[in-house]
Enzyme design. Structure first.
Site, PDB file in Angstrom:
ATOM      1  N   ARG A  68      -4.295  -3.768  -7.946  1.00 26.97           N
ATOM      2  CA  ARG A  68      -3.059  -4.382  -8.440  1.00 26.97           C
ATOM      3  C   ARG A  68      -2.151  -4.769  -7.270  1.00 26.97           C
ATOM      4  O   ARG A  68      -1.502  -5.818  -7.307  1.00 26.97           O
ATOM      5  CB  ARG A  68      -2.339  -3.429  -9.394  1.00 26.97           C
ATOM      6  CG  ARG A  68      -3.034  -3.307 -10.741  1.00 26.97           C
ATOM      7  CD  ARG A  68      -2.466  -2.223 -11.610  1.00 26.97           C
ATOM      8  NE  ARG A  68      -1.073  -2.472 -11.953  1.00 26.97           N
ATOM      9  CZ  ARG A  68      -0.273  -1.539 -12.449  1.00 26.97           C
ATOM     10  NH1 ARG A  68      -0.710  -0.317 -12.662  1.00 26.97           N
ATOM     11  NH2 ARG A  68       0.975  -1.841 -12.741  1.00 26.97           N
ATOM     12  N   ARG A 128       4.939 -14.014 -12.327  1.00 27.26           N
ATOM     13  CA  ARG A 128       4.066 -13.401 -11.324  1.00 27.26           C
ATOM     14  C   ARG A 128       3.234 -14.427 -10.564  1.00 27.26           C
ATOM     15  O   ARG A 128       2.571 -14.071  -9.602  1.00 27.26           O
ATOM     16  CB  ARG A 128       3.121 -12.398 -11.981  1.00 27.26           C
ATOM     17  CG  ARG A 128       3.834 -11.161 -12.449  1.00 27.26           C
ATOM     18  CD  ARG A 128       2.855 -10.117 -12.873  1.00 27.26           C
ATOM     19  NE  ARG A 128       3.559  -8.881 -13.184  1.00 27.26           N
ATOM     20  CZ  ARG A 128       2.964  -7.762 -13.482  1.00 27.26           C
ATOM     21  NH1 ARG A 128       1.660  -7.695 -13.506  1.00 27.26           N
ATOM     22  NH2 ARG A 128       3.672  -6.695 -13.757  1.00 27.26           N
ATOM     23  N   LYS A 163      10.582  -0.991 -10.361  1.00 28.62           N
ATOM     24  CA  LYS A 163      11.188  -2.094 -11.111  1.00 28.62           C
ATOM     25  C   LYS A 163      11.600  -1.682 -12.519  1.00 28.62           C
ATOM     26  O   LYS A 163      12.686  -2.018 -12.953  1.00 28.62           O
ATOM     27  CB  LYS A 163      10.229  -3.289 -11.188  1.00 28.62           C
ATOM     28  CG  LYS A 163       9.950  -3.964  -9.879  1.00 28.62           C
ATOM     29  CD  LYS A 163       9.087  -5.192 -10.026  1.00 28.62           C
ATOM     30  CE  LYS A 163       7.805  -4.969 -10.771  1.00 28.62           C
ATOM     31  NZ  LYS A 163       6.836  -4.076 -10.134  1.00 28.62           N
ATOM     32  N   ARG A 218      -1.348   7.636 -18.076  1.00 24.75           N
ATOM     33  CA  ARG A 218      -1.637   6.195 -18.031  1.00 24.75           C
ATOM     34  C   ARG A 218      -3.037   5.978 -17.473  1.00 24.75           C
ATOM     35  O   ARG A 218      -3.254   6.078 -16.268  1.00 24.75           O
ATOM     36  CB  ARG A 218      -0.625   5.477 -17.153  1.00 24.75           C
ATOM     37  CG  ARG A 218       0.735   5.348 -17.779  1.00 24.75           C
ATOM     38  CD  ARG A 218       1.633   4.587 -16.840  1.00 24.75           C
ATOM     39  NE  ARG A 218       2.691   3.929 -17.584  1.00 24.75           N
ATOM     40  CZ  ARG A 218       3.558   3.124 -17.036  1.00 24.75           C
ATOM     41  NH1 ARG A 218       3.495   2.829 -15.754  1.00 24.75           N
ATOM     42  NH2 ARG A 218       4.500   2.565 -17.757  1.00 24.75           N
ATOM     43  N   ARG A 255       2.864   9.198 -11.512  1.00 26.40           N
ATOM     44  CA  ARG A 255       3.251   8.694 -12.830  1.00 26.40           C
ATOM     45  C   ARG A 255       2.068   8.727 -13.790  1.00 26.40           C
ATOM     46  O   ARG A 255       2.214   9.086 -14.959  1.00 26.40           O
ATOM     47  CB  ARG A 255       3.794   7.271 -12.710  1.00 26.40           C
ATOM     48  CG  ARG A 255       4.187   6.651 -14.046  1.00 26.40           C
ATOM     49  CD  ARG A 255       4.796   5.294 -13.878  1.00 26.40           C
ATOM     50  NE  ARG A 255       3.789   4.316 -13.497  1.00 26.40           N
ATOM     51  CZ  ARG A 255       4.047   3.045 -13.206  1.00 26.40           C
ATOM     52  NH1 ARG A 255       5.295   2.606 -13.232  1.00 26.40           N
ATOM     53  NH2 ARG A 255       3.085   2.218 -12.883  1.00 26.40           N
TER      54      ARG A 255
END
Length: 192
Positions: A146, A90, A15, A135, A129
């Site tokens: 998630r 969301r 996204k 991260r 990622r």
């Protein structure tokens, strides 16, 4: 071109990448709640500290914080001609809040793009990622949580927007340019 869009899809579906590309092509700002949350966490603001607790657990930041942040962002001058929301709404309550924000401004959504992607591929993308970008919120257990939270709370929004004839589904697997082209082709009938 005026375009008011929402981008849906599971975490790791691409996204953020697609939001930047689509917003550039349409000339509207991409508004990512995830980027705003991460910036606040990095700056150790009060909002950032509150958001961090939820993000670390793979949970959503409370609606009252998120709604206020989005309302303020949509009121900025660059969003007058349009926007692309990435990561909001969301929940069903956030859909209602966004409906109110748009009604207050005398506007409405043009389309909701849902990027679909295979769960195992999404997990692998996010682990890669996490390694590349350092991260700490992207560990495998947090990623899987998630995705569960997404399935429980956000995926039903696609049904809501489908009932309003706003949903456009696009396969998010493939080369970045191919996915962007698919999205733009799917939006063309809705944006003119």
């Amino acid at each position: 071109m005026s375009a008011r869009l929402v981008l849906l899809g599971p975490p790791g579906a691409g996204k953020g990448t697609q939001a930047a590309r689509i917003s550039e092509r349409l000339g509207v700002p991409a508004i990512s709640t995830g980027d705003i949350f991460r910036a606040n966490v990095a700056e150790q603001t009060e909002l950032g500290k509150r958001a961090q607790r939820y993000m670390d657990a793979g949970e959503y930041v409370p609606d009252e914080v998120t709604n206020a942040m989005v309302r303020d962002r949509l009121a900025q001058t660059d969003a007058v001609v349009g926007f692309l929301l990435d990561g909001y709404p969301r929940t069903a309550d956030q859909v209602a809040e966004l409906d109110g924000m748009l009604a207050d401004g005398g506007t409405r959504l043009d389309a909701v793009v849902e990027i679909t992607a295979d769960t195992d591929e999404v997990v692998q993308r996010m682990l890669k990622r996490a390694a590349e970008q350092g991260r700490p919120d992207d560990t495998e257990p947090v990623i899987r949580r998630r995705l569960e939270v997404y399935a429980e709370q956000t995926a039903p929004l696609a049904r809501t927007y489908a009932e309003r004839d706003l949903i456009v589904q696009v396969d998010g697997i493939g080369a970045v340019d191919e996915v962007t082209d698919r999205i733009m082709a799917a939006l063309q009938p809705r944006l003119g």
